[in-house]
Design a protein around this motif. Structure first.
Motif, PDB file in Angstrom:
ATOM      1  N   PRO A  80       0.833  -1.209   0.000  1.00 22.20           N
ATOM      2  CA  PRO A  80       0.000   0.000   0.000  1.00 22.20           C
ATOM      3  C   PRO A  80       0.866   1.256   0.000  1.00 22.20           C
ATOM      4  O   PRO A  80       1.969   1.255   0.533  1.00 22.20           O
ATOM      5  CB  PRO A  80      -0.782  -0.121   1.305  1.00 22.20           C
ATOM      6  N   ASP A  82       0.206   5.328   0.876  1.00 19.40           N
ATOM      7  CA  ASP A  82      -0.785   6.271   1.408  1.00 19.40           C
ATOM      8  C   ASP A  82      -1.330   7.193   0.323  1.00 19.40           C
ATOM      9  O   ASP A  82      -0.565   7.851  -0.375  1.00 19.40           O
ATOM     10  CB  ASP A  82      -0.172   7.118   2.524  1.00 19.40           C
ATOM     11  N   SER A  86      -2.212   0.682  -4.615  1.00 19.36           N
ATOM     12  CA  SER A  86      -1.109  -0.195  -4.203  1.00 19.36           C
ATOM     13  C   SER A  86      -0.123  -0.367  -5.343  1.00 19.36           C
ATOM     14  O   SER A  86      -0.484  -0.277  -6.520  1.00 19.36           O
ATOM     15  CB  SER A  86      -1.650  -1.562  -3.794  1.00 19.36           C
ATOM     16  N   ARG A 112      -0.114  -7.307   0.614  1.00 17.63           N
ATOM     17  CA  ARG A 112      -1.382  -7.884   0.156  1.00 17.63           C
ATOM     18  C   ARG A 112      -1.030  -8.867  -0.952  1.00 17.63           C
ATOM     19  O   ARG A 112      -0.217  -8.565  -1.825  1.00 17.63           O
ATOM     20  CB  ARG A 112      -2.285  -6.774  -0.381  1.00 17.63           C
TER      21      ARG A 112
END
Length: 194
Positions: A80, A82, A86, A112
């Motif tokens: 990820p 911010d 992603s 992820r």
């Protein structure tokens, strides 16, 4: 095996997609690199599972419940950022496995993990995987070699993403996907490529 549209619903792995490991030819590079007795012992503790496009194998920070020795298809490791989408930091196909951080004694996912190309894998329970690593130094050594190669791939990906122009990055990604899909044709959307 064809790629499907990017915006398919994401789902956790379903138990109904499993079958005994012994019915499937093993094409996974990690398993094939091990001695026959070691690979057979691991396979006896695995189940074959289908990997479906859009399937989420783990979310960032999830407890790792299984490792996946990928036989076919493509799995993306996504970090990820911010306020942004992603970023893909790793790509795993038939050469590798998902859940390698267990080798380092870390039981949570650092990224992820998302299936980006339909395929299959040999799935092994995390506790069984840890037990086999402790029991078999040759297995740990083989996995360390894979881990070294994977870290080198991630480092090269970071360098390419920072310094290469868009067309070079696209060419690299297409070649890596081609290698992992074992197909001259695969389908993706413009949204996915973006």
């Amino acid at each position: 095996m064809a790629w499907q549209p990017l915006l398919m619903p994401r789902k956790k792995h379903e138990e109904s997609h499993m079958s005994p490991a012994k019915t499937v030819p093993v094409t996974n590079g990690v398993l094939r690199s091990l001695s026959h007795p070691i690979s057979q012992r691991l396979l006896a503790r695995c189940q074959q599972v289908n990997l479906t496009y859009g399937e989420e194998l783990a979310e960032l920070g999830d407890k790792i419940k299984h490792v996946y020795f990928v036989n076919s298809g493509v799995v993306s490791l996504l970090a990820p950022v911010d306020g942004h989408a992603s970023v893909e930091v790793g790509l795993i196909g038939r050469e590798g496995l998902v859940g390698i951080s267990l080798l380092l004694g870390v039981g949570v996912s650092p990224v992820r993990v998302l299936v980006q190309g339909t395929g299959s894998a040999m799935r092994m329970d995390a506790a069984a995987f840890r037990a086999e690593i402790k029991r078999t130094p040759a297995l740990a050594a083989g996995l360390n070699r894979y881990l070294y190669t994977f870290i080198a791939q991630i480092a090269q990906t970071a360098a390419c993403n920072r310094h290469h122009i868009l067309t070079a990055r696209l060419a690299r990604w297409l070649l890596m996907t081609h290698d992992r899909m074992s197909a001259d044709e695969f389908y993706l959307t413009q949204a996915f490529l973006a």
